[in-house]
Design a protein around this motif. Structure first.
Motif, PDB file in Angstrom:
ATOM      1  N   THR A 187      78.141  32.849 130.334  1.00 38.34           N
ATOM      2  CA  THR A 187      77.240  32.033 129.528  1.00 38.34           C
ATOM      3  C   THR A 187      77.649  30.576 129.682  1.00 38.34           C
ATOM      4  O   THR A 187      78.802  30.211 129.423  1.00 38.34           O
ATOM      5  CB  THR A 187      77.288  32.433 128.049  1.00 38.34           C
ATOM      6  N   LEU A 188      76.701  29.752 130.131  1.00 33.52           N
ATOM      7  CA  LEU A 188      76.936  28.331 130.317  1.00 33.52           C
ATOM      8  C   LEU A 188      76.194  27.561 129.235  1.00 33.52           C
ATOM      9  O   LEU A 188      75.021  27.845 128.954  1.00 33.52           O
ATOM     10  CB  LEU A 188      76.446  27.868 131.697  1.00 33.52           C
ATOM     11  N   SER A 189      76.868  26.591 128.622  1.00 33.94           N
ATOM     12  CA  SER A 189      76.255  25.787 127.566  1.00 33.94           C
ATOM     13  C   SER A 189      76.294  24.313 127.953  1.00 33.94           C
ATOM     14  O   SER A 189      77.312  23.811 128.438  1.00 33.94           O
ATOM     15  CB  SER A 189      76.999  25.989 126.241  1.00 33.94           C
ATOM     16  N   HIS A 190      75.142  23.646 127.751  1.00 35.88           N
ATOM     17  CA  HIS A 190      75.044  22.224 128.108  1.00 35.88           C
ATOM     18  C   HIS A 190      73.980  21.574 127.238  1.00 35.88           C
ATOM     19  O   HIS A 190      72.831  22.030 127.212  1.00 35.88           O
ATOM     20  CB  HIS A 190      74.679  22.071 129.589  1.00 35.88           C
ATOM     21  N   GLY A 191      74.370  20.539 126.506  1.00 39.01           N
ATOM     22  CA  GLY A 191      73.402  19.790 125.709  1.00 39.01           C
ATOM     23  C   GLY A 191      72.637  20.628 124.716  1.00 39.01           C
ATOM     24  O   GLY A 191      71.443  20.396 124.484  1.00 39.01           O
ATOM     25  N   GLY A 192      73.284  21.628 124.132  1.00 39.84           N
ATOM     26  CA  GLY A 192      72.626  22.464 123.143  1.00 39.84           C
ATOM     27  C   GLY A 192      71.834  23.617 123.726  1.00 39.84           C
ATOM     28  O   GLY A 192      71.252  24.401 122.983  1.00 39.84           O
ATOM     29  N   THR A 193      71.812  23.736 125.049  1.00 34.27           N
ATOM     30  CA  THR A 193      71.116  24.840 125.707  1.00 34.27           C
ATOM     31  C   THR A 193      72.139  25.814 126.278  1.00 34.27           C
ATOM     32  O   THR A 193      73.132  25.398 126.899  1.00 34.27           O
ATOM     33  CB  THR A 193      70.219  24.329 126.848  1.00 34.27           C
ATOM     34  N   ILE A 214      69.880  27.251 138.019  1.00 35.36           N
ATOM     35  CA  ILE A 214      70.627  27.338 136.756  1.00 35.36           C
ATOM     36  C   ILE A 214      70.789  25.951 136.153  1.00 35.36           C
ATOM     37  O   ILE A 214      70.659  25.754 134.941  1.00 35.36           O
ATOM     38  CB  ILE A 214      71.992  28.006 136.982  1.00 35.36           C
ATOM     39  N   ALA A 215      71.067  24.960 136.995  1.00 38.38           N
ATOM     40  CA  ALA A 215      71.201  23.586 136.505  1.00 38.38           C
ATOM     41  C   ALA A 215      69.908  23.121 135.854  1.00 38.38           C
ATOM     42  O   ALA A 215      69.926  22.449 134.807  1.00 38.38           O
ATOM     43  CB  ALA A 215      71.584  22.663 137.654  1.00 38.38           C
ATOM     44  N   SER A 216      68.775  23.486 136.444  1.00 40.20           N
ATOM     45  CA  SER A 216      67.478  23.107 135.873  1.00 40.20           C
ATOM     46  C   SER A 216      67.257  23.770 134.521  1.00 40.20           C
ATOM     47  O   SER A 216      66.747  23.135 133.578  1.00 40.20           O
ATOM     48  CB  SER A 216      66.359  23.494 136.845  1.00 40.20           C
ATOM     49  N   ARG A 217      67.618  25.040 134.411  1.00 40.48           N
ATOM     50  CA  ARG A 217      67.461  25.744 133.146  1.00 40.48           C
ATOM     51  C   ARG A 217      68.343  25.151 132.050  1.00 40.48           C
ATOM     52  O   ARG A 217      68.052  25.271 130.858  1.00 40.48           O
ATOM     53  CB  ARG A 217      67.755  27.233 133.332  1.00 40.48           C
ATOM     54  N   LEU A 218      69.431  24.487 132.467  1.00 40.83           N
ATOM     55  CA  LEU A 218      70.329  23.827 131.513  1.00 40.83           C
ATOM     56  C   LEU A 218      69.900  22.388 131.242  1.00 40.83           C
ATOM     57  O   LEU A 218      70.593  21.659 130.528  1.00 40.83           O
ATOM     58  CB  LEU A 218      71.764  23.850 132.047  1.00 40.83           C
ATOM     59  N   ASN A 219      68.761  21.982 131.822  1.00 40.40           N
ATOM     60  CA  ASN A 219      68.220  20.633 131.622  1.00 40.40           C
ATOM     61  C   ASN A 219      69.195  19.550 132.066  1.00 40.40           C
ATOM     62  O   ASN A 219      69.326  18.494 131.430  1.00 40.40           O
ATOM     63  CB  ASN A 219      67.841  20.414 130.146  1.00 40.40           C
ATOM     64  N   MET A 220      69.876  19.801 133.170  1.00 44.01           N
ATOM     65  CA  MET A 220      70.820  18.832 133.706  1.00 44.01           C
ATOM     66  C   MET A 220      70.085  17.773 134.529  1.00 44.01           C
ATOM     67  O   MET A 220      69.181  18.098 135.299  1.00 44.01           O
ATOM     68  CB  MET A 220      71.860  19.530 134.591  1.00 44.01           C
ATOM     69  N   LEU A 242      78.645  16.989 140.836  1.00 43.70           N
ATOM     70  CA  LEU A 242      79.564  17.371 139.764  1.00 43.70           C
ATOM     71  C   LEU A 242      78.908  17.187 138.405  1.00 43.70           C
ATOM     72  O   LEU A 242      78.324  16.134 138.122  1.00 43.70           O
ATOM     73  CB  LEU A 242      80.835  16.524 139.835  1.00 43.70           C
ATOM     74  N   VAL A 243      79.010  18.208 137.574  1.00 44.96           N
ATOM     75  CA  VAL A 243      78.444  18.151 136.227  1.00 44.96           C
ATOM     76  C   VAL A 243      79.474  18.679 135.232  1.00 44.96           C
ATOM     77  O   VAL A 243      80.374  19.436 135.606  1.00 44.96           O
ATOM     78  CB  VAL A 243      77.140  18.970 136.113  1.00 44.96           C
ATOM     79  N   MET A 244      79.334  18.271 133.989  1.00 43.84           N
ATOM     80  CA  MET A 244      80.242  18.713 132.934  1.00 43.84           C
ATOM     81  C   MET A 244      79.486  19.600 131.953  1.00 43.84           C
ATOM     82  O   MET A 244      78.478  19.196 131.384  1.00 43.84           O
ATOM     83  CB  MET A 244      80.816  17.503 132.188  1.00 43.84           C
ATOM     84  N   LEU A 245      79.988  20.823 131.803  1.00 42.22           N
ATOM     85  CA  LEU A 245      79.404  21.738 130.826  1.00 42.22           C
ATOM     86  C   LEU A 245      80.026  21.516 129.458  1.00 42.22           C
ATOM     87  O   LEU A 245      81.191  21.115 129.340  1.00 42.22           O
ATOM     88  CB  LEU A 245      79.669  23.189 131.235  1.00 42.22           C
ATOM     89  N   GLN A 246      79.251  21.836 128.448  1.00 39.30           N
ATOM     90  CA  GLN A 246      79.827  21.884 127.109  1.00 39.30           C
ATOM     91  C   GLN A 246      80.841  23.015 127.036  1.00 39.30           C
ATOM     92  O   GLN A 246      81.924  22.862 126.471  1.00 39.30           O
ATOM     93  CB  GLN A 246      78.723  22.082 126.075  1.00 39.30           C
ATOM     94  N   SER A 247      80.493  24.163 127.636  1.00 39.02           N
ATOM     95  CA  SER A 247      81.428  25.281 127.678  1.00 39.02           C
ATOM     96  C   SER A 247      80.977  26.296 128.716  1.00 39.02           C
ATOM     97  O   SER A 247      79.798  26.366 129.069  1.00 39.02           O
ATOM     98  CB  SER A 247      81.551  25.961 126.307  1.00 39.02           C
ATOM     99  N   LEU A 248      81.933  27.086 129.187  1.00 40.39           N
ATOM    100  CA  LEU A 248      81.674  28.236 130.058  1.00 40.39           C
ATOM    101  C   LEU A 248      82.414  29.420 129.451  1.00 40.39           C
ATOM    102  O   LEU A 248      83.632  29.365 129.259  1.00 40.39           O
ATOM    103  CB  LEU A 248      82.166  27.979 131.481  1.00 40.39           C
ATOM    104  N   ALA A 249      81.673  30.486 129.142  1.00 42.35           N
ATOM    105  CA  ALA A 249      82.265  31.664 128.510  1.00 42.35           C
ATOM    106  C   ALA A 249      82.174  32.854 129.453  1.00 42.35           C
ATOM    107  O   ALA A 249      81.105  33.140 130.012  1.00 42.35           O
ATOM    108  CB  ALA A 249      81.554  31.982 127.199  1.00 42.35           C
TER     109      ALA A 249
END
Length: 300
Positions: A187-193, A214-220, A242-249
């Protein structure tokens, strides 16, 4: 028992294995290196137990000379030690060890050290019968190594829990296994998504990657992402962002403010959406149970 058949189809994303890197001060292999220079460089890395860089060097040697038996042997041993150790057992890396040893034997079928290490690789893959066959060959060419392999075979037990003595396992994670590929739900989290994805577990990938979908679905916003280059196994370079995720679970483990690379997928469809690399896995203890199709995580 895991089948010894290696999946023949090589996917484009899978080409980003051990040679994937982010352009940092880490030592790189210059393209102008000769076979001898690359071999010497690889031997130094190998002696320092820096198997990731050793593998890069030996792959370079083989690109320059596909008949270098010693490069195949040391490449196989590097993959073996990277793929089977106190922290993990990774079948994808071990299958590369098997391939390297078989290539060495194609050049010299009587290399006893290669037969011995191939036997160890089969044991790491829980293929005891194949290890016994290597022992039978060794009995004809090197009695001492045959005895050493037999001792390992006699001690062999396919683990049904994480192999570290006294380890108490935490939660298990169900995974999808295709041949020797282990596809891990994350589960990848980015910007509340939050987005669920399947990543190919690969201890050879130095950085975790995802595809552009996947990056598009995370609105990156990839237009503003820093660019870097990733070197593929064939020696070519591809652009990564390079992008920074809020979290990777992943199962019971979660890492916050986690940096990964986004790479555009080109080629035939694949059954995964990126690579789960060592930047996430390096401090996590786990064992892959192929019979139950789970990853068993141990406490740190």
């Amino acid at each position: 028992m895991i089948s010894s058949t290696i999946a023949s189809k090589k996917f484009v994303f899978y080409m980003l294995l051990l040679s994937l890197f982010i352009t940092t001060p880490m030592p790189l292999i210059a393209e102008e290196n000769t076979e001898e220079e690359s071999m010497n460089r690889g031997s130094v890395y190998f002696g320092d137990e820096d198997y990731v860089n050793a593998i890069k060097a030996f792959l370079r040697v083989i690109r320059l000379n596909a008949s270098n038996e010693n490069a195949y042997k040391l490449l196989g041993i590097s993959y073996l030690r990277l793929g089977d150790n106190d922290v993990m057992t990774d079948p994808e890396t071990l299958s590369k060890a098997e391939d390297a040893f078989k290539n060495a034997l194609r050049l010299n079928s009587g290399n006893a050290e290669v037969h011995y290490n191939l036997g160890l690789t089969y044991l790491a893959l829980y293929e005891k019968d194949a290890a016994v066959r290597e022992h039978e060959i060794l009995e004809r060419i090197d009695h001492k190594l045959a005895e050493a392999l037999l001792a390992r075979i006699n001690d062999f037990k396919a683990p049904n829990v994480y192999r570290k003595t006294g380890e108490i396992l935490s939660r298990n994670l169900n995974v999808i296994i295709v041949g020797r590929q282990v596809l891990v739900p994350v589960t990848l989290s980015h910007g509340g998504t939050a987005v669920d994805a399947l990543l190919l577990l690969d201890t050879g990938a130095s950085i975790t990657t995802i595809n552009c979908e996947i990056a598009s679905r995370l609105n990156m916003d990839l237009d503003k992402a820093p660019r870097t280059l990733a070197q593929v196994v064939g020696g070519g370079l591809v652009e990564a962002k390079l992008v920074m995720l809020q979290s990777l679970a992943v199962g019971p483990h979660e890492k916050s403010d986690f940096q990964l690379a986004v790479i555009e997928h080109r080629g035939p469809p694949v059954n995964f959406e990126g690579l789960l690399g060592m930047d996430f896995l390096r401090d996590i203890r786990y064992h892959i149970d192929f019979d139950r199709r789970v990853i068993e995580f141990g406490s740190r």
